[in-house]
Design a protein around this motif. Structure first.
Motif, PDB file in Angstrom:
ATOM      1  N   ASN A   2      -0.162   9.576 -33.894  1.00 57.00           N
ATOM      2  CA  ASN A   2       0.318  10.202 -35.120  1.00 57.00           C
ATOM      3  C   ASN A   2       0.362  11.714 -34.992  1.00 57.00           C
ATOM      4  N   GLU A   3       1.310  12.312 -35.705  1.00 57.50           N
ATOM      5  CA  GLU A   3       1.366  13.764 -35.747  1.00 57.50           C
ATOM      6  C   GLU A   3       0.175  14.274 -36.554  1.00 57.50           C
ATOM      7  N   LYS A   4      -0.405  15.381 -36.093  1.00 57.83           N
ATOM      8  CA  LYS A   4      -1.564  15.982 -36.760  1.00 57.83           C
ATOM      9  C   LYS A   4      -1.100  17.112 -37.672  1.00 57.83           C
ATOM     10  N   VAL A   5      -1.634  17.095 -38.897  1.00 58.23           N
ATOM     11  CA  VAL A   5      -1.312  18.115 -39.882  1.00 58.23           C
ATOM     12  C   VAL A   5      -2.607  18.779 -40.327  1.00 58.23           C
ATOM     13  N   VAL A   6      -2.642  20.097 -40.315  1.00 64.21           N
ATOM     14  CA  VAL A   6      -3.764  20.853 -40.871  1.00 64.21           C
ATOM     15  C   VAL A   6      -3.254  21.520 -42.137  1.00 64.21           C
ATOM     16  N   ILE A   7      -4.002  21.326 -43.233  1.00 62.70           N
ATOM     17  CA  ILE A   7      -3.623  21.903 -44.520  1.00 62.70           C
ATOM     18  C   ILE A   7      -4.792  22.718 -45.066  1.00 62.70           C
ATOM     19  N   THR A   8      -4.501  23.924 -45.532  1.00 60.43           N
ATOM     20  CA  THR A   8      -5.504  24.700 -46.270  1.00 60.43           C
ATOM     21  C   THR A   8      -5.104  24.709 -47.736  1.00 60.43           C
ATOM     22  N   ASP A   9      -6.111  24.695 -48.582  1.00 64.65           N
ATOM     23  CA  ASP A   9      -5.833  24.750 -50.015  1.00 64.65           C
ATOM     24  C   ASP A   9      -7.119  25.043 -50.759  1.00 64.65           C
ATOM     25  N   ASP A  10      -6.948  25.535 -51.985  1.00 60.95           N
ATOM     26  CA  ASP A  10      -8.093  25.849 -52.828  1.00 60.95           C
ATOM     27  C   ASP A  10      -8.450  24.684 -53.745  1.00 60.95           C
ATOM     28  N   GLY A  11      -7.922  23.492 -53.483  1.00 67.61           N
ATOM     29  CA  GLY A  11      -8.343  22.295 -54.180  1.00 67.61           C
ATOM     30  C   GLY A  11      -7.527  21.882 -55.378  1.00 67.61           C
ATOM     31  N   VAL A  32      -8.624  21.698 -44.683  1.00 68.60           N
ATOM     32  CA  VAL A  32      -9.524  22.813 -44.400  1.00 68.60           C
ATOM     33  C   VAL A  32      -9.607  23.702 -45.642  1.00 68.60           C
ATOM     34  N   GLU A  33     -10.816  24.178 -45.925  1.00 66.28           N
ATOM     35  CA  GLU A  33     -10.995  25.117 -47.037  1.00 66.28           C
ATOM     36  C   GLU A  33     -10.051  26.300 -46.870  1.00 66.28           C
ATOM     37  N   ILE A  52       0.131  23.658 -42.615  1.00 62.79           N
ATOM     38  CA  ILE A  52       0.544  23.995 -43.980  1.00 62.79           C
ATOM     39  C   ILE A  52      -0.583  24.845 -44.560  1.00 62.79           C
ATOM     40  N   ALA A  53      -0.367  26.152 -44.617  1.00 61.74           N
ATOM     41  CA  ALA A  53      -1.430  27.073 -45.007  1.00 61.74           C
ATOM     42  C   ALA A  53      -1.102  27.825 -46.280  1.00 61.74           C
ATOM     43  N   ASP A  54      -2.145  28.125 -47.042  1.00 62.45           N
ATOM     44  CA  ASP A  54      -1.994  28.992 -48.210  1.00 62.45           C
ATOM     45  C   ASP A  54      -1.603  30.388 -47.736  1.00 62.45           C
ATOM     46  N   ALA A  55      -0.804  31.062 -48.518  1.00 64.87           N
ATOM     47  CA  ALA A  55      -0.451  32.442 -48.196  1.00 64.87           C
ATOM     48  C   ALA A  55      -1.667  33.348 -48.349  1.00 64.87           C
ATOM     49  N   PHE A  56      -2.441  33.101 -49.394  1.00 66.91           N
ATOM     50  CA  PHE A  56      -3.591  33.950 -49.691  1.00 66.91           C
ATOM     51  C   PHE A  56      -4.863  33.125 -49.585  1.00 66.91           C
ATOM     52  N   MET A  57      -5.688  33.454 -48.573  1.00 69.34           N
ATOM     53  CA  MET A  57      -6.938  32.748 -48.313  1.00 69.34           C
ATOM     54  C   MET A  57      -8.081  33.749 -48.269  1.00 69.34           C
ATOM     55  N   LYS A  58      -9.292  33.225 -48.337  1.00 66.90           N
ATOM     56  CA  LYS A  58     -10.467  34.078 -48.158  1.00 66.90           C
ATOM     57  C   LYS A  58     -10.480  34.609 -46.727  1.00 66.90           C
TER      58      LYS A  58
END
Length: 137
Positions: A2-11, A32-33, A52-58
């Motif tokens: 399967n293709e692996k996807v990493v996603i960041t998000d604030d929930g 991922v947090e 798939i990453a948030d534009a604004f992260m800690k």
């Protein structure tokens, strides 16, 4: 495999729908947090097929993460999607110039990801090899 996807998000609740849709479609999802430093550590251990990453992260925002790892990710064939609630052509251009494949407005739908990705290559180089090659460039 399967293709692996990493996603960041604030929930957000919309995120849970995206994760479920991706898993139902056969993707292996790693959530991922929303923290740029943590994201970089995860990516350095195992390169995803799709980020798939948030534009604004800690700690580091998407521009900083792309400056650090964007070229290496692209060299390894990863697709990079940056998601945000900020509708800004100027910011979008900056992210695309740093290596992002798409600038997605929240909430992100599965079709936005699937429709913008290229089919996975039959044989992708190993992660360590990709990073060694990227350093030589």
């Amino acid at each position: 495999m399967n293709e692996k996807v990493v996603i960041t998000d604030d929930g957000s609740s919309a995120l849970q729908k995206l994760v479920l849709d991706l898993e139902k479609s056969g993707f292996e999802v790693n959530l991922v947090e929303s923290d740029g430093e943590k994201l970089e550590r995860v990516i350095e251990k195992s390169i995803p097929d799709i980020l798939i990453a948030d534009a604004f992260m800690k700690n580091r925002d998407a521009l900083e993460v792309l400056s650090s790892l964007g070229g290496k990710l692209k060299k390894c064939g990863a697709r990079i999607f940056i998601k945000t609630a900020l509708k800004s052509k100027r910011y979008e251009k900056r992210l695309l110039a740093k290596g992002a494949d798409a600038y997605l407005l929240k909430p992100v739908e599965l079709n936005a990801v699937i429709g913008k990705r290229k089919p996975a290559a039959k044989k992708k180089p190993k992660f360590a090899f990709c990073f060694r090659q990227a350093r030589k460039v």
